[in-house]
Design a protein around this motif. Structure first.
Motif, mmCIF file in Angstrom:
data_model
loop_
_atom_site.group_PDB
_atom_site.id
_atom_site.type_symbol
_atom_site.label_atom_id
_atom_site.label_comp_id
_atom_site.label_asym_id
_atom_site.label_seq_id
_atom_site.Cartn_x
_atom_site.Cartn_y
_atom_site.Cartn_z
ATOM 1 N N LEU A 128 0.816 -1.219 0.000
ATOM 2 C CA LEU A 128 0.000 0.000 0.000
ATOM 3 C C LEU A 128 0.852 1.273 0.000
ATOM 4 C CD1 LEU A 128 -2.974 -1.025 2.336
ATOM 5 C CD2 LEU A 128 -2.833 -1.073 -0.166
ATOM 6 N N ASN A 129 2.177 1.126 0.046
ATOM 7 C CA ASN A 129 3.030 2.316 -0.070
ATOM 8 C C ASN A 129 4.346 1.951 -0.748
ATOM 9 O OD1 ASN A 129 4.469 0.963 1.898
ATOM 10 N ND2 ASN A 129 4.084 2.470 3.509
ATOM 11 N N LEU A 130 5.148 2.956 -1.067
ATOM 12 C CA LEU A 130 6.369 2.730 -1.840
ATOM 13 C C LEU A 130 7.399 1.867 -1.094
ATOM 14 C CD1 LEU A 130 7.938 3.253 -4.465
ATOM 15 C CD2 LEU A 130 8.811 5.370 -3.435
ATOM 16 N N PRO A 131 7.671 2.135 0.198
ATOM 17 C CA PRO A 131 8.656 1.284 0.884
ATOM 18 C C PRO A 131 8.273 -0.200 0.839
ATOM 19 C CG PRO A 131 8.113 3.194 2.246
ATOM 20 C CD PRO A 131 7.183 3.232 1.072
ATOM 21 N N ASN A 163 -0.525 -0.063 -4.488
ATOM 22 C CA ASN A 163 -1.391 1.103 -4.352
ATOM 23 C C ASN A 163 -0.830 2.279 -5.158
ATOM 24 O OD1 ASN A 163 -3.168 3.044 -3.544
ATOM 25 N ND2 ASN A 163 -2.425 3.148 -1.425
ATOM 26 N N ALA A 164 -1.348 2.466 -6.366
ATOM 27 C CA ALA A 164 -0.830 3.502 -7.266
ATOM 28 C C ALA A 164 -1.040 4.906 -6.696
ATOM 29 C CB ALA A 164 -1.502 3.381 -8.640
ATOM 30 N N ILE A 224 -3.195 -0.088 -8.650
ATOM 31 C CA ILE A 224 -4.582 0.370 -8.479
ATOM 32 C C ILE A 224 -4.604 1.625 -7.610
ATOM 33 C CG2 ILE A 224 -4.860 -1.288 -6.545
ATOM 34 C CD1 ILE A 224 -7.805 -1.505 -7.349
ATOM 35 N N PRO A 225 -5.289 2.669 -8.063
ATOM 36 C CA PRO A 225 -5.377 3.880 -7.233
ATOM 37 C C PRO A 225 -6.359 3.655 -6.079
ATOM 38 C CG PRO A 225 -6.647 4.158 -9.256
ATOM 39 C CD PRO A 225 -6.020 2.796 -9.342
ATOM 40 N N ALA A 226 -5.917 2.893 -5.120
ATOM 41 C CA ALA A 226 -6.834 2.405 -4.085
ATOM 42 C C ALA A 226 -7.350 3.536 -3.191
ATOM 43 C CB ALA A 226 -6.138 1.333 -3.236
ATOM 44 N N VAL A 234 -10.382 -2.302 -0.999
ATOM 45 C CA VAL A 234 -10.216 -2.151 -2.454
ATOM 46 C C VAL A 234 -9.062 -3.041 -2.912
ATOM 47 C CG1 VAL A 234 -9.575 -0.539 -4.295
ATOM 48 C CG2 VAL A 234 -11.146 0.207 -2.478
ATOM 49 N N ALA A 235 -7.946 -2.974 -2.180
ATOM 50 C CA ALA A 235 -6.759 -3.754 -2.560
ATOM 51 C C ALA A 235 -7.012 -5.254 -2.421
ATOM 52 C CB ALA A 235 -5.572 -3.331 -1.701
#
Lengths: 186, 377
Positions: free
Chosen positions: A73-76, A94-95, A112-114, A130-131
């Protein structure tokens, strides 16, 4: 048969809860399942993840180096888990919080732009559902109805009014994944 | 009872409640705090005693006092907290009163960290408090087993008037799994004939661990050892997986055992005839069964989340008859199944004789692994 799913993100994004819902659904469908959180001196906004393992025989290790699937859900979390998913596995990213494309071409993935989807449903806290809906499209280990049933059966009474919007979040995630997922190439 | 998705720490607490625990004393410490927290809600709800003491030293001495009344009592803690309790445990053993203690182990030595570990094996199984006593030690590998062994712990503590330790780790405490809780037992209304609950109308009883006359103290020691002999005869517990036709055996307890189970299955899928032996009672230890296994298998691999504490018990059981190899992770690191699989493969395909000192050869291999890990940081 054994399926390992890592769900990772910031604390507060509902990654532990998404894993628990998946675990409840697995249990209610007579599968064996383990849920284990990363636990440590952590706080809201820090990293959080959990591993859910579903199987048809008693689960051995509750952790694996290379999971079958990851929700990041995040970049890291993407940086950490994209390379670890087994070839042929699944990745939901999570885009909304990740501004780069997937590097792996040997797994099924969906960006996906969750957050935006969750906000369009009226509550950013639906990001996790959503994810999860998207993941179960890429990796149909359980039908969405099983997740809906698990929410109905195990959500505390005070949250019951949120059931319909959670179902919608799962569905929107699934629809997006159906449409936009990137299949294994080559 | 239906299966519920339960967190290890909370499941152990509820198992204690259903086994009829009347008083719980403890002090918070990760990774077992949910156990105490659950008790702080559940015990008053049932009109039973929950008390958060000012320290682990206070908690174990409260347990000691409450146990003298013949009530079912328990405490729980994690490694450094359990170290603090050792004096009290020895006093409890010397007074011959039944107590259940849950140790949810974490990384050490010292303050260490809060990750899962098995570094308390020696502290709990072979030592800790002073004097000749042996607690019964039970090691669960799943939430269900943690529940079942906690209930059993109360029965064994009563039966042998001894300390029973459920030796779990942070992984078992934090993990959620489907499990079935036992039925609720009634709180006891009849108390044993040694309990001190007020002496009106009868001769007074005295419970103490003080025997000033060494000759009398020796009689107590002999009685404790007689009881230990009975325990060794009756209370050996273990579980075996895929051992019927095995040429190799992996031995691991608790979480290390279940991680090894994944590795054993993967090795079987490659055609390696390997099985898993998982001791459940660590004290008494299943020496005889391991000795018998040494007549069947060619090599044993001991795997632990410590530097080879149980390894020495396996070596004692096998007495040099077959090579023993070791693989451990320390300091709160949990092995992944692929690490143990690689060890099984190495052993099954080895063309060279095995080192006589498994810990030394493991340390040599481990130096390379630690070097690689440091290189990555």
């Amino acid at each position: 048969m054994q399926i390992e799913v890592v769900i990772a993100g910031f604390g507060g994004q509902g990654v532990l809860f998404a894993g628990q819902v998946l675990a409840y659904a697995a249990m209610d469908n007579n599968m064996e399942v383990t849920w284990i959180p990363s636990y440590g001196p952590e706080m809201r906004g820090g990293t959080a993840n959990c591993t859910v393992i579903l199987g048809d025989e008693a689960i051995g290790s509750p952790l694996v180096r290379n999971p079958k699937a990851a929700i990041v859900l995040n970049l890291p979390s993407l940086e950490k888990y994209e390379s670890l998913v087994v070839p042929g596995g699944a990745l939901v990213a999570n885009a909304s919080l990740i501004n780069r494309s997937p590097q792996r071409t040997d797994i099924n993935s969906v960006f996906i732009p969750a957050n935006e989807i969750a906000e369009s449903l009226g509550d950013r806290r639906l990001t996790n559902m959503v994810a999860l809906g998207a993941l179960l499209t890429l990796l149909p280990v359980l039908p969405l109805q099983a997740i809906e049933q698990a929410l109905r059966d195990h959500l505390p009474e005070r949250h019951r009014r949120l059931l319909p919007v959670n179902y919608e979040a799962l569905k929107q995630g699934a629809i997006f994944a159906e449409r936009e997922s990137i299949e294994i190439s080559g | 009872m239906p299966r519920e998705l339960l967190k290890g720490n909370e499941a152990i607490a509820e198992a204690g409640v259903r086994a009829g625990v009347q008083a719980y004393f403890g002090y918070p410490i990760t990774p077992q705090t949910e156990l105490l927290e659950y008790m702080s809600w559940r015990m008053p709800q049932l009109g039973r005693t929950f008390l958060q003491a000012e320290s682990e030293v206070a908690a174990i001495n409260m347990v000691y006092g409450a146990a003298c009344t013949g009530a079912r009592v328990m405490s729980s803690s994690s490694s450094p907290g359990v170290s603090l309790m050792m004096e009290g445990i020895s006093y409890i053993a010397g007074t011959e009163v039944p107590v259940v203690l849950i140790d949810v182990m974490r990384g050490g030595p010292g303050l260490g960290n809060i990750a899962p570990s098995q570094g308390d094996y020696n502290q709990i199984v072979h030592g800790g408090g002073h004097g000749d006593y042996h607690p019964i030690v039970l090691a669960p590998a799943s939430v269900q087993e943690a529940i079942d062994l906690t209930v059993l712990a109360f029965d064994l503590a009563d039966k042998y008037r001894t300390v029973v330790v459920v030796l779990a780790d942070g992984n078992i405490g934090q993990m959620m799994e489907p499990a079935e809780l036992p039925p609720m037992q009634d709180i006891r209304t009849e108390y044993p004939d040694w309990a001190v609950r007020g002496a009106q109308g009868r001769e007074r009883r005295l419970l103490s661990s003080i025997y000033i006359d060494p000759n009398v103290e020796e009689v107590l020691n002999y009685r404790i050892m007689q009881r230990w002999n009975e325990i060794q005869k009756n209370e050996i517990r273990y579980k075996e997986y895929y051992l019927e036709d095995a040429e190799y055996a992996v031995i691991g307890f608790g979480t290390a055992g279940r991680v090894a189970l994944s590795a054993v299955r993967a090795a079987r899928a490659e055609g390696i005839r390997v099985g898993l032996f998982r001791p459940i009672s660590l004290s008494p230890y299943p020496y005889a069964r391991i000795e018998a296994l040494a007549n069947q298998v060619k090599v044993m691999l001991v795997t632990e989340m410590n530097a080879g504490q149980m390894l020495e018990d396996v070596q004692k059981a096998t007495n040099g008859r077959i090579p023993i190899e070791f693989y451990g992770r320390m300091g709160g690191v949990m092995p992944f199944p692929d690490e143990i699989l690689a060890e099984i493969q190495r052993i099954a395909h080895s063309l060279v004789p095995f080192d006589e000192n498994p810990r030394q050869s493991w340390m040599k291999r481990h130096a390379e692994l630690l070097g690689t890990l440091q290189g990555k940081q």
